[in-house]
Structures are given as C-alpha cells and as structure tokens.
Design a protein around this motif. Structure first.
Motif, short mmCIF file in Angstrom:
data_model
loop_
_atom_site.label_atom_id
_atom_site.label_comp_id
_atom_site.label_asym_id
_atom_site.label_seq_id
_atom_site.Cartn_x
_atom_site.Cartn_y
_atom_site.Cartn_z
N HIS A 68 0.32 -1.46 -0.21
CA HIS A 68 -0.26 0.10 -0.24
C HIS A 68 0.71 1.07 -0.51
CE1 HIS A 68 1.15 -0.67 4.18
NE2 HIS A 68 0.55 0.01 4.99
N ALA A 69 2.21 1.21 -0.27
CA ALA A 69 2.34 2.32 -0.42
C ALA A 69 2.67 3.92 -1.62
CB ALA A 69 4.32 1.65 -1.22
N TYR A 70 2.52 4.63 -1.40
CA TYR A 70 1.95 5.18 -2.33
C TYR A 70 3.75 6.49 -2.89
CZ TYR A 70 0.37 10.54 -2.57
OH TYR A 70 0.18 11.81 -3.52
N LEU A 136 6.09 7.17 -0.07
CA LEU A 136 5.65 7.27 1.54
C LEU A 136 5.70 5.23 1.76
CD1 LEU A 136 4.72 8.27 3.79
CD2 LEU A 136 3.14 8.51 3.02
N SER A 137 6.30 4.78 2.07
CA SER A 137 6.14 3.74 2.46
C SER A 137 6.15 3.35 4.05
CB SER A 137 7.00 2.70 1.72
OG SER A 137 6.85 1.51 1.70
N VAL A 138 6.64 2.23 3.95
CA VAL A 138 6.79 1.53 5.96
C VAL A 138 7.98 0.00 5.63
CG1 VAL A 138 4.63 0.07 5.86
CG2 VAL A 138 6.25 0.98 8.06
N ALA A 139 9.15 0.50 6.29
CA ALA A 139 9.55 -1.24 6.04
C ALA A 139 9.72 -1.97 6.90
CB ALA A 139 11.67 -0.29 6.62
N SER A 140 9.87 -3.07 6.67
CA SER A 140 9.71 -4.54 7.31
C SER A 140 9.58 -4.37 9.40
CB SER A 140 10.37 -5.67 6.95
OG SER A 140 11.68 -5.09 7.25
N ASP A 141 10.46 -3.93 9.44
CA ASP A 141 10.41 -3.23 10.71
C ASP A 141 9.37 -1.80 11.33
OD1 ASP A 141 12.15 -1.32 9.72
OD2 ASP A 141 13.21 -1.24 11.17
N GLY A 142 8.92 -1.32 10.27
CA GLY A 142 8.25 -0.22 11.08
C GLY A 142 8.43 1.35 10.49
N GLU A 143 10.07 1.30 10.10
CA GLU A 143 10.35 2.65 9.82
C GLU A 143 9.81 3.25 8.46
OE1 GLU A 143 14.72 2.32 9.93
OE2 GLU A 143 14.52 1.82 11.96
N THR A 144 9.99 4.92 9.09
CA THR A 144 9.07 4.93 8.22
C THR A 144 10.27 5.17 6.63
OG1 THR A 144 7.68 6.60 9.17
CG2 THR A 144 8.02 7.74 6.80
N VAL A 145 9.34 4.86 5.47
CA VAL A 145 10.76 5.31 4.38
C VAL A 145 10.07 6.10 3.23
CG1 VAL A 145 11.41 4.11 2.33
CG2 VAL A 145 10.71 2.58 3.88
N LYS A 146 10.10 7.78 3.29
CA LYS A 146 10.04 8.81 2.61
C LYS A 146 10.27 9.75 2.13
CE LYS A 146 6.82 13.12 4.02
NZ LYS A 146 6.67 13.26 4.83
N GLY A 147 10.44 10.31 0.47
CA GLY A 147 11.35 10.87 0.19
C GLY A 147 10.87 11.51 -1.19
N ALA A 174 -4.11 3.84 6.41
CA ALA A 174 -3.28 3.05 7.30
C ALA A 174 -1.85 3.33 7.14
CB ALA A 174 -3.90 1.63 7.25
N LEU A 175 -1.57 3.63 5.99
CA LEU A 175 -0.45 3.80 5.80
C LEU A 175 0.46 4.98 6.79
CD1 LEU A 175 2.33 2.95 4.56
CD2 LEU A 175 2.00 4.57 2.42
N THR A 176 -0.36 6.16 6.48
CA THR A 176 -0.47 7.38 7.04
C THR A 176 -0.64 6.93 8.59
OG1 THR A 176 -1.35 8.54 5.61
CG2 THR A 176 -0.94 9.74 7.64
N THR A 177 -1.00 6.29 9.08
CA THR A 177 -0.69 5.61 10.81
C THR A 177 -0.02 5.91 10.91
OG1 THR A 177 -3.12 5.94 11.01
CG2 THR A 177 -2.32 4.91 12.59
N GLN A 178 0.50 4.18 10.51
CA GLN A 178 1.52 2.92 10.66
C GLN A 178 3.15 4.29 10.24
OE1 GLN A 178 1.48 0.20 7.59
NE2 GLN A 178 3.27 -1.23 9.08
N THR A 179 3.14 5.52 9.63
CA THR A 179 4.66 5.86 9.88
C THR A 179 4.41 6.64 10.51
OG1 THR A 179 3.10 7.07 7.67
CG2 THR A 179 4.25 5.19 7.16
#
Length: 260
Positions: A68-70, A136-147, A174-179
């Motif tokens: 569900h990455a953006y 905008l995404s989230v890594a497998s450990d829950g860290e934000t991947v954004k740039g 859900a992605l926004t809340t998770q990041t």
C-alpha cells in the motif's frame, strides 16, 4: 637567512594544519545510512537532466515497497502525471547500501547489493521543467520510508492519453497511521539516487531490522579533534615567535695601498 627562517615557519604551520584536517577526517568518517528499506537509487537520477520522454520513473529500494505504498510524480505546475505503480525485476546495485542490524546484542553492518523497484508510469510530459517523484512507504520493521527525487525534464512535450484523468488519491490512511507511529529513521535518513544499475540481481530481502546504533559519547568524540587543534595552535604560535637567526655582519674589504 631571514627569508629562509620565515619560509620554514610557514612550512611547519601549513604542515600542522594539514595533519589536523586529515586526523579530523579520519575521526569523523562518512555516516552510513541507518534507515531500513531506504531508497538506493532511481532512474532518472536525482538532480539530472532528462532529454527523452520516459515511459516511467523507477525507484529502487533495499527491500520491496509495502503493497500500500504511495507514489506520485508532480509536474512543474503542481499537477500529477503519474499513473499508478507496480513492482519489477530486482537489479544488482553498483554501489551497495549499508544498514545496521542488531545481532546478539551487537550492531552489525549489512550491505545490500540488490535494489527492489517501484515502477511509476508517466502518463505524459506536459511542459519542460522540474519534476518531483515522491514516495511514502513503511519498512519491514515499521520505520518510515519517505522522500523524493527531483529532476529536470528538457525533452519534447507529450499529450495525455485519451481518457486519462490526473490522479487525486492520497496516501492510504493505514499507511499514514503506521508511519506516524513508526520509528523515526536514523541520522542517515533516506538515501537519494546516486548511481545507475547494471545487470540483473537476485531477490534479496531484509530479514531483521532495528533502530540505528546508539551515538558515541559527545565528549569522547570531540576529545581527539580538540587536542589536535590545541597542538596545532601551539606549533603555529611557537613558529611565529621563533626569532630569525642572527645575520653575520658584512666584512669590509680592505683596499690595497696604491703603489707610489
């Protein structure tokens, strides 16, 4: 002699400065990236000029983007020109990316040689100018991947395909809340595109991720550079205060008496 003394003092001063700068460079090496699942490279590269109307923009990460990455590509006028996104064939990186993992209580570096792509099709190129591909995404450990990756398009303009409508979707809630509640990336942050890829690599995913290793104590880190600066100042001061060697008085030539 005085000129030689001044030149020697200047040489010692410059040598001391060079030694201190080299020592500081060794004390503070380049900080590797700590964030996991980060951007390793892009096609096109960041801050480059594109002369041909590309069919898509490709972003390569150290692990597969979340389902569900953006992704979005913005034209100079602010409108979007992206048309969804999909995965692709992993490629081997020319420049591996280093990340840290906690193994048996110790932080161990790990190099990633494979980039996992997110292919973002470009519907059309309306104008020339600066385009921005954001993610905008989230890594497998829950860290934000954004740039984002910014590049300049200098090629011919193209028309939008029939029936295409500029996307207006926003990141998945859900992605926004998770990041928002995920761990904050370390000082390395998300890496920007730095090198093209060649060849095809094998799938290579992250197995375990962890927050960045703790920073060293500030006093211990700055102790060596501070001592080097003090030593350099003493050397320069000593060289500046050193008096020039005394010059010998010129001997007068005695004139021979003339013959009568």
């Amino acid at each position: 002699m005085r000129l030689m003394a001044v030149t020697a003092n200047q040489w010692w001063s410059r040598t001391a400065v060079i030694v201190v700068l080299a020592a500081i460079g060794l004390t503070f090496p380049a900080t590797p990236a700590h964030a996991h699942g980060q951007l390793a490279l892009s096609k096109p590269l960041a801050n480059t000029i594109v002369n041909d109307p590309l069919q898509s923009v490709e972003l390569y990460f150290t692990e597969r983007p979340a389902p569900h990455a953006y992704f979005a590509i913005t034209a100079p006028g602010g409108g979007r020109v992206d048309n969804g996104w999909s995965g692709g064939q992993p490629l081997r990186l020319d420049k591996p990316v280093q990340e840290f993992f906690r193994i048996e209580g110790k932080w161990e570096p790990r190099l990633y040689h494979t980039g996992f792509p997110a292919v973002v099709p470009v519907a059309h190129w309306p104008v020339q100018g600066d385009y921005v591909a954001s993610y905008l995404s989230v890594a497998s450990d829950g860290e934000t991947v954004k740039g984002s990756v910014k590049f300049h398009y200098n090629g011919p303009t193209t028309r939008a395909p029939a029936g295409w409508v500029p996307p207006t979707n926003e990141p998945d809630p859900a992605l926004t809340t998770q990041t928002d509640h995920g761990d904050t990336p370390g000082p390395g942050g998300a890496a920007t595109a730095s090198a093209p890829v060649t060849g095809t690599g094998t799938s290579e995913g992250a197995t375990a991720a962890a927050p960045p290793p703790p920073q060293q104590d500030g006093i211990a880190v700055w102790l060596l550079p501070a001592g080097l600066v003090v030593v350099t100042a003493l050397i320069i001061g000593h060289a500046a205060r050193r008096p020039p060697p005394p010059t010998k008085p010129a001997q007068r030539r005695r004139s021979k008496p003339r013959a009568a």
